[in-house]
Design a protein around this motif. Structure first.
Motif, PDB file in Angstrom:
ATOM      1  N   GLU A  85      27.676  41.177  45.774  1.00 25.49           N
ATOM      2  CA  GLU A  85      27.134  39.840  45.996  1.00 25.49           C
ATOM      3  C   GLU A  85      28.235  38.834  45.686  1.00 25.49           C
ATOM      4  O   GLU A  85      28.845  38.874  44.611  1.00 25.49           O
ATOM      5  CB  GLU A  85      25.917  39.585  45.110  1.00 25.49           C
ATOM      6  CG  GLU A  85      25.191  38.303  45.452  1.00 25.49           C
ATOM      7  CD  GLU A  85      23.835  38.180  44.759  1.00 25.49           C
ATOM      8  OE1 GLU A  85      23.163  37.158  44.977  1.00 25.49           O
ATOM      9  OE2 GLU A  85      23.478  39.097  43.996  1.00 25.49           O
ATOM     10  N   VAL A  86      28.527  37.960  46.644  1.00 22.32           N
ATOM     11  CA  VAL A  86      29.614  37.005  46.457  1.00 22.32           C
ATOM     12  C   VAL A  86      29.111  35.578  46.660  1.00 22.32           C
ATOM     13  O   VAL A  86      28.148  35.328  47.392  1.00 22.32           O
ATOM     14  CB  VAL A  86      30.785  37.284  47.428  1.00 22.32           C
ATOM     15  CG1 VAL A  86      31.368  38.663  47.196  1.00 22.32           C
ATOM     16  CG2 VAL A  86      30.330  37.139  48.877  1.00 22.32           C
ATOM     17  N   ASP A  87      29.793  34.655  45.999  1.00 19.80           N
ATOM     18  CA  ASP A  87      29.521  33.223  46.163  1.00 19.80           C
ATOM     19  C   ASP A  87      30.082  32.797  47.514  1.00 19.80           C
ATOM     20  O   ASP A  87      31.270  32.987  47.795  1.00 19.80           O
ATOM     21  CB  ASP A  87      30.215  32.460  45.032  1.00 19.80           C
ATOM     22  CG  ASP A  87      29.937  30.954  45.064  1.00 19.80           C
ATOM     23  OD1 ASP A  87      29.504  30.457  46.124  1.00 19.80           O
ATOM     24  OD2 ASP A  87      30.172  30.292  44.051  1.00 19.80           O
ATOM     25  N   THR A  88      29.232  32.241  48.391  1.00 17.86           N
ATOM     26  CA  THR A  88      29.683  31.882  49.735  1.00 17.86           C
ATOM     27  C   THR A  88      30.747  30.788  49.714  1.00 17.86           C
ATOM     28  O   THR A  88      31.562  30.683  50.634  1.00 17.86           O
ATOM     29  CB  THR A  88      28.497  31.411  50.597  1.00 17.86           C
ATOM     30  OG1 THR A  88      27.808  30.361  49.912  1.00 17.86           O
ATOM     31  CG2 THR A  88      27.539  32.558  50.874  1.00 17.86           C
ATOM     32  N   SER A  89      30.757  29.961  48.664  1.00 20.76           N
ATOM     33  CA  SER A  89      31.740  28.873  48.586  1.00 20.76           C
ATOM     34  C   SER A  89      33.110  29.379  48.151  1.00 20.76           C
ATOM     35  O   SER A  89      34.126  29.116  48.796  1.00 20.76           O
ATOM     36  CB  SER A  89      31.250  27.797  47.615  1.00 20.76           C
ATOM     37  OG  SER A  89      30.042  27.226  48.055  1.00 20.76           O
ATOM     38  N   SER A  90      33.137  30.111  47.059  1.00 21.33           N
ATOM     39  CA  SER A  90      34.418  30.570  46.499  1.00 21.33           C
ATOM     40  C   SER A  90      34.831  31.950  46.987  1.00 21.33           C
ATOM     41  O   SER A  90      36.003  32.312  46.924  1.00 21.33           O
ATOM     42  CB  SER A  90      34.337  30.586  44.971  1.00 21.33           C
ATOM     43  OG  SER A  90      33.398  31.564  44.538  1.00 21.33           O
ATOM     44  N   GLY A  91      33.861  32.718  47.458  1.00 18.47           N
ATOM     45  CA  GLY A  91      34.160  34.082  47.881  1.00 18.47           C
ATOM     46  C   GLY A  91      34.296  35.039  46.730  1.00 18.47           C
ATOM     47  O   GLY A  91      34.611  36.221  46.924  1.00 18.47           O
ATOM     48  N   LYS A  92      34.038  34.557  45.508  1.00 14.54           N
ATOM     49  CA  LYS A  92      34.178  35.418  44.333  1.00 14.54           C
ATOM     50  C   LYS A  92      32.903  36.220  44.096  1.00 14.54           C
ATOM     51  O   LYS A  92      31.792  35.706  44.282  1.00 14.54           O
ATOM     52  CB  LYS A  92      34.488  34.568  43.100  1.00 14.54           C
ATOM     53  CG  LYS A  92      35.852  33.885  43.151  1.00 14.54           C
ATOM     54  CD  LYS A  92      36.101  33.099  41.876  1.00 14.54           C
ATOM     55  CE  LYS A  92      37.477  32.441  41.894  1.00 14.54           C
ATOM     56  NZ  LYS A  92      37.737  31.659  40.644  1.00 14.54           N
ATOM     57  N   PRO A  93      33.056  37.493  43.688  1.00  9.85           N
ATOM     58  CA  PRO A  93      31.869  38.319  43.414  1.00  9.85           C
ATOM     59  C   PRO A  93      31.138  37.841  42.176  1.00  9.85           C
ATOM     60  O   PRO A  93      31.754  37.334  41.226  1.00  9.85           O
ATOM     61  CB  PRO A  93      32.456  39.718  43.198  1.00  9.85           C
ATOM     62  CG  PRO A  93      33.871  39.496  42.808  1.00  9.85           C
ATOM     63  CD  PRO A  93      34.314  38.238  43.493  1.00  9.85           C
ATOM     64  N   ILE A  94      29.816  37.961  42.203  1.00 11.23           N
ATOM     65  CA  ILE A  94      29.002  37.654  41.032  1.00 11.23           C
ATOM     66  C   ILE A  94      28.200  38.888  40.664  1.00 11.23           C
ATOM     67  O   ILE A  94      28.051  39.812  41.468  1.00 11.23           O
ATOM     68  CB  ILE A  94      28.074  36.452  41.288  1.00 11.23           C
ATOM     69  CG1 ILE A  94      27.105  36.771  42.435  1.00 11.23           C
ATOM     70  CG2 ILE A  94      28.873  35.199  41.604  1.00 11.23           C
ATOM     71  CD1 ILE A  94      26.085  35.669  42.671  1.00 11.23           C
ATOM     72  N   SER A  95      27.684  38.896  39.458  1.00 10.73           N
ATOM     73  CA  SER A  95      26.990  40.088  38.951  1.00 10.73           C
ATOM     74  C   SER A  95      25.703  40.377  39.731  1.00 10.73           C
ATOM     75  O   SER A  95      24.891  39.477  39.969  1.00 10.73           O
ATOM     76  CB  SER A  95      26.665  39.904  37.470  1.00 10.73           C
ATOM     77  OG  SER A  95      25.966  41.019  36.977  1.00 10.73           O
ATOM     78  N   ASN A  96      25.577  41.634  40.135  1.00  6.68           N
ATOM     79  CA  ASN A  96      24.358  42.136  40.751  1.00  6.68           C
ATOM     80  C   ASN A  96      24.206  43.566  40.254  1.00  6.68           C
ATOM     81  O   ASN A  96      24.974  44.447  40.653  1.00  6.68           O
ATOM     82  CB  ASN A  96      24.461  42.095  42.279  1.00  6.68           C
ATOM     83  CG  ASN A  96      23.209  42.604  42.970  1.00  6.68           C
ATOM     84  OD1 ASN A  96      22.775  43.734  42.743  1.00  6.68           O
ATOM     85  ND2 ASN A  96      22.637  41.785  43.842  1.00  6.68           N
ATOM     86  N   VAL A  97      23.272  43.786  39.362  1.00 10.49           N
ATOM     87  CA  VAL A  97      23.166  45.072  38.661  1.00 10.49           C
ATOM     88  C   VAL A  97      23.085  46.250  39.626  1.00 10.49           C
ATOM     89  O   VAL A  97      23.784  47.258  39.462  1.00 10.49           O
ATOM     90  CB  VAL A  97      21.939  45.071  37.722  1.00 10.49           C
ATOM     91  CG1 VAL A  97      21.753  46.453  37.100  1.00 10.49           C
ATOM     92  CG2 VAL A  97      22.099  44.021  36.631  1.00 10.49           C
ATOM     93  N   GLU A  98      22.254  46.113  40.664  1.00 11.14           N
ATOM     94  CA  GLU A  98      22.063  47.228  41.598  1.00 11.14           C
ATOM     95  C   GLU A  98      23.339  47.520  42.382  1.00 11.14           C
ATOM     96  O   GLU A  98      23.781  48.668  42.459  1.00 11.14           O
ATOM     97  CB  GLU A  98      20.922  46.914  42.554  1.00 11.14           C
ATOM     98  CG  GLU A  98      20.629  48.052  43.537  1.00 11.14           C
ATOM     99  CD  GLU A  98      19.471  47.744  44.476  1.00 11.14           C
ATOM    100  OE1 GLU A  98      19.191  48.564  45.352  1.00 11.14           O
ATOM    101  OE2 GLU A  98      18.867  46.656  44.324  1.00 11.14           O
ATOM    102  N   LEU A  99      23.949  46.476  42.960  1.00 12.89           N
ATOM    103  CA  LEU A  99      25.162  46.682  43.761  1.00 12.89           C
ATOM    104  C   LEU A  99      26.341  47.104  42.890  1.00 12.89           C
ATOM    105  O   LEU A  99      27.157  47.941  43.297  1.00 12.89           O
ATOM    106  CB  LEU A  99      25.505  45.403  44.531  1.00 12.89           C
ATOM    107  CG  LEU A  99      24.510  44.967  45.610  1.00 12.89           C
ATOM    108  CD1 LEU A  99      24.966  43.688  46.278  1.00 12.89           C
ATOM    109  CD2 LEU A  99      24.338  46.072  46.653  1.00 12.89           C
TER     110      LEU A  99
END
Length: 319
Positions: free
Chosen positions: A26-40
């Motif tokens: 899961e990534v932030d559409t603005s920065s393109g940086k990944p954010i925490s998503n437990v399942e993924l």
């Protein structure tokens, strides 16, 4: 914050070794940086563990589960045979890294029925009478049924065994058979052409997720798309065994596959069952011509030549 799921390169430290895999995040559409998503994140970490196991020759969780089910072993009974706790077996099946010594033992037992039979005879006192009877029955069934066809198949495909052309998996006739059974149960007008493609996508989608194929089958570039190597040999054996019938279509153009037995889900993990269902759902409305044309758009077909073996690395380029 707006987010989206994107397949990206991710690197993890596994036993002090950097392992890089491609996995959804899961990534932030603005920065393109990944954010925490437990399942993924969990899926990505398991991929890294699987890649580490393959790179270092360690037994995988999929192999352990398949081995248990092949001989009707519970986690508890396998643990007793190995002299470890059942919780340890459960952790290994969830993806934890086994010790090198135990991994080597398991690989020997998994890859050689005779080695397992000898190991079982030396350690059978640890098991109940029923557990011993179940194992003996499955050993007898496995030897009687698989020897001729697997010997023939492996002899003809020796060069690709346990390589990227077999999905780093030993050929598993039970899984292959039950996938044929399931697909023919769900599609009452299943042709060989469509069946070949369903098998291809199931094996390659599973490799995409786990770095292992489901069946250990190798595939070749054929006129109508990817096909299992020596599929006629395998289907003929299944027909001779009374597993399927191959009946000509009314227009006499090819044969359809009719299942004569029930699908045995014990041969598969829940995630593998999910893969099979996803493949069935995706191609449920495709006929033989349509799925053949669809497969012609895959890199696995476009970047190989007629009769050439198809690397499972193409799994990461599937449409």
């Amino acid at each position: 914050m707006k987010t989206k799921v994107k397949n990206i390169k991710q690197t993890f430290k596994v036993r002090d070794e950097s392992i890089t895999v491609f996995s959804d995040a899961e990534v932030d559409t603005s920065s393109g940086k990944p954010i925490s998503n437990v399942e993924l994140d969990s899926i990505a970490i398991n991929k890294a563990f699987t890649e580490y196991k393959l790179k270092n020759g360690l037994v995988t969780s999929t192999e352990i589960v398949s081995f248990r089910k092949k001989y009707h072993l519970s986690q508890r009974s396998l643990a007793k045979l190995l002299g470890i706790g059942s919780a340890t077996v459960a952790r290994y099946e969830r993806g934890s890294l086994p010790t090198e010594s135990l991994s080597n033992l398991l690989q020997q037992l998994i890859n050689d029925d005779k080695s397992f039979e000898n190991f079982f005879e030396r350690n059978k006192a640890k098991l109940t009478v029923k557990e011993c009877d179940d194992i003996r029955r499955m050993l007898t069934k496995s030897k009687a049924r698989n020897s001729l066809i697997i010997d023939a198949y492996l002899t003809r495909n020796k060069k690709v065994e346990q390589t990227v052309y077999s999905g780093f998996t030993n050929f598993n006739l039970d899984k292959f058979e039950n996938m044929v059974v399931l697909f023919s149960q769900r599609d009452k007008n299943l042709s060989k052409t469509k069946l070949n493609k369903l098998l291809f996508y199931a094996d390659f989608y599973n490799f995409q997720k786990t770095s292992n194929s489901l069946t250990g089958a190798s595939y070749k570039h054929d006129h109508f798309g990817p096909v299992p190597t020596d599929f006629e040999l395998l289907y003929t054996q299944l027909s001779d065994d009374g597993v399927i019938d191959m009946v000509p279509f009314e227009n006499m153009h090819g044969e359809k596959i009719i299942s004569k037995k029930e699908f045995n889900s014990d041969n598969f993990t829940s995630s593998e069952i999910q893969i099979l269902n996803e493949v069935l759902k995706k191609f449920s409305k495709f006929n033989a011509k349509e799925i053949s044309q669809y497969s012609h758009q895959e890199s696995a077909f476009k970047e190989t030549k007629l009769k050439e073996n198809i690397s499972y690395e193409f799994a990461f380029k599937l449409k």
